[in-house]
Scaffold this motif. Structure first.
Motif, mmCIF file in Angstrom:
data_model
loop_
_atom_site.group_PDB
_atom_site.id
_atom_site.type_symbol
_atom_site.label_atom_id
_atom_site.label_comp_id
_atom_site.label_asym_id
_atom_site.label_seq_id
_atom_site.Cartn_x
_atom_site.Cartn_y
_atom_site.Cartn_z
ATOM 1 N N ARG A 102 0.862 -1.187 0.000
ATOM 2 C CA ARG A 102 0.000 0.000 0.000
ATOM 3 C C ARG A 102 0.897 1.235 0.000
ATOM 4 N N ARG A 103 0.435 2.338 -0.607
ATOM 5 C CA ARG A 103 1.174 3.601 -0.542
ATOM 6 C C ARG A 103 0.213 4.759 -0.418
ATOM 7 N N GLU A 104 0.724 5.849 0.086
ATOM 8 C CA GLU A 104 -0.136 6.989 0.417
ATOM 9 C C GLU A 104 -0.555 7.773 -0.817
ATOM 10 N N TYR A 105 0.361 7.833 -1.812
ATOM 11 C CA TYR A 105 0.082 8.669 -2.987
ATOM 12 C C TYR A 105 0.011 7.811 -4.236
ATOM 13 N N ALA A 106 -0.457 8.436 -5.303
ATOM 14 C CA ALA A 106 -0.619 7.714 -6.555
ATOM 15 C C ALA A 106 0.725 7.363 -7.185
ATOM 16 N N ALA A 107 0.740 6.333 -7.974
ATOM 17 C CA ALA A 107 1.918 5.978 -8.779
ATOM 18 C C ALA A 107 1.385 5.613 -10.150
ATOM 19 N N PRO A 108 1.840 6.315 -11.204
ATOM 20 C CA PRO A 108 1.252 6.077 -12.530
ATOM 21 C C PRO A 108 1.521 4.653 -13.017
ATOM 22 N N SER A 109 0.543 4.074 -13.651
ATOM 23 C CA SER A 109 0.753 2.732 -14.188
ATOM 24 C C SER A 109 1.143 2.798 -15.673
ATOM 25 N N SER A 110 1.068 3.991 -16.291
ATOM 26 C CA SER A 110 1.592 4.184 -17.653
ATOM 27 C C SER A 110 2.885 4.976 -17.549
ATOM 28 N N PRO A 111 3.851 4.786 -18.469
ATOM 29 C CA PRO A 111 5.160 5.441 -18.340
ATOM 30 C C PRO A 111 5.057 6.956 -18.318
ATOM 31 N N VAL A 112 5.915 7.558 -17.503
ATOM 32 C CA VAL A 112 6.020 9.007 -17.489
ATOM 33 C C VAL A 112 6.898 9.453 -18.658
#
Lengths: 259, 67
Positions: free
Chosen positions: A243-253
């Motif tokens: 689990r994490r507090e903030y979002a993490a993109p699942s598509s490349p930056v």
């Protein structure tokens, strides 16, 4: 997936155990057992009705013993002695030595009497029973039951028949991290997601009755409980992402062509 | 005649009645029941030898649906 549940010397292909109570009739019960994929079912012991000579179908005659292992319970027992008597009567009935031990403390909540359950577990284990001990979602009593000789410990998710789900997953996790016998959540399971939650936590199995029997469509719910058990078990085995507090993109930056 | 309790009901029985005969009044197949006298199991194999005694408390139980 071959992923059997072992309790004492017994091995079950399904990690779900369901009851035989509160169904409309035996046919509905058997259809639910079939749909749920279980191979272990709970029953209760009660006085024979003396006013009617029993020519109608008895539950014993209805259960295919080749397919289902019978797990008699001590439901309704409020003392150690009554629980021991019930277990011995079940053995005399030819049901073997598996026993779902309940020593209830209070009629309104049906919460267990942990100290009496520990004492009864010790006695029954000494007598050769394979004890599956119903208890609170309390790590201390769960470990005491294991020490007393329980083959499995069955903490409640929520009070019997309440359908409230797993109310204290933190305690269930503590029990799981410290126990060496199988942990089976017993009671309070209202719907398929409750089973999935218990199994995702890492429980070895789930025992339920009313969640299926009192569903609007019990057979449909029996299918759902089976799927919930399978989903939760597989998710546990898979190991969930952190689990994490903030979002993490699942598509490349990198490589974005948009502003 | 003697009085015994059977499943909570007081019953008058002839002295010498066996527990097996008592069970047969209520069930057609003894394998469906287990019997207790004064809180101790009466093994099925001994039902035809065990005779009721005055003030016995007898329980005849069977399987029912439960969770």
């Amino acid at each position: 997936m071959n992923d059997a549940l072992t309790v004492g010397s017994h091995t079950f292909q399904s990690r779900l155990i369901i009851g035989s109570g509160r169904y409309a009739d035996y046919d509905q019960m058997l259809a639910c057992w079939d749909a749920s994929g279980v191979d272990c079912v709970t029953v209760a012991l009660r006085r024979v009705d003396l006013d009617h000579k029993h020519e109608e179908r008895n539950l014993i005659d209805v259960i295919d013993r080749e397919r289902y292992t019978i797990l008699p319970n001590t439901a309704g027992c409020y003392t150690i002695e009554d629980a021991l008597r019930t277990a011995r009567l079940a053995r005399e009935l030819g049901l073997g030595t598996l026993i779902k031990l309940e020593v209830i403390a209070d009629e309104q909540t049906l919460l267990p009497n942990a100290t009496a359950t520990v004492a009864a577990t010790r006695e029954l284990a000494d007598e050769g029973f394979t004890v599956l001990a119903y208890t609170n979602d309390d790590p201390v009593s769960a470990l005491a039951l294991e020490k007393a000789g329980a083959a499995a410990v069955m903490p409640l998710g929520a009070p019997i028949g309440s359908g409230l789900g797993v109310l204290n997953p933190t305690n269930i996790k503590i029990i799981l991290s410290r126990a060496s016998v199988p942990i089976i959540v017993d009671a309070g399971v209202g719907t398929a997601s409750d089973v999935a939650v218990a199994m995702e936590l890492g429980c070895d199995g789930v025992l339920l009755n009313t969640g299926i029997a009192l569903a609007q469509d019990p057979v449909q719910m029996a299918h759902a409980m089976r799927a919930g058990c399978d989903a939760g078990r597989r998710a546990f085995l898979a190991g969930r992402m952190p689990r994490r507090e903030y979002a993490a993109p699942s598509s490349p930056v990198a490589g974005r062509f948009t502003t | 005649m003697i009085v015994v309790s059977v499943n909570g009901d007081d019953l008058e029985l002839e002295a010498g009645t066996t527990i097996g005969a008592l069970v047969d009044r209520y069930v057609s197949d003894r394998s469906r029941v287990a019997v207790e006298r004064n809180r101790a199991i009466v093994p099925r194999a001994t039902l035809d030898e065990a005779q009721v005694e005055p003030a016995d408390v007898i329980e005849i139980v069977t399987l029912v649906g439960g969770g």
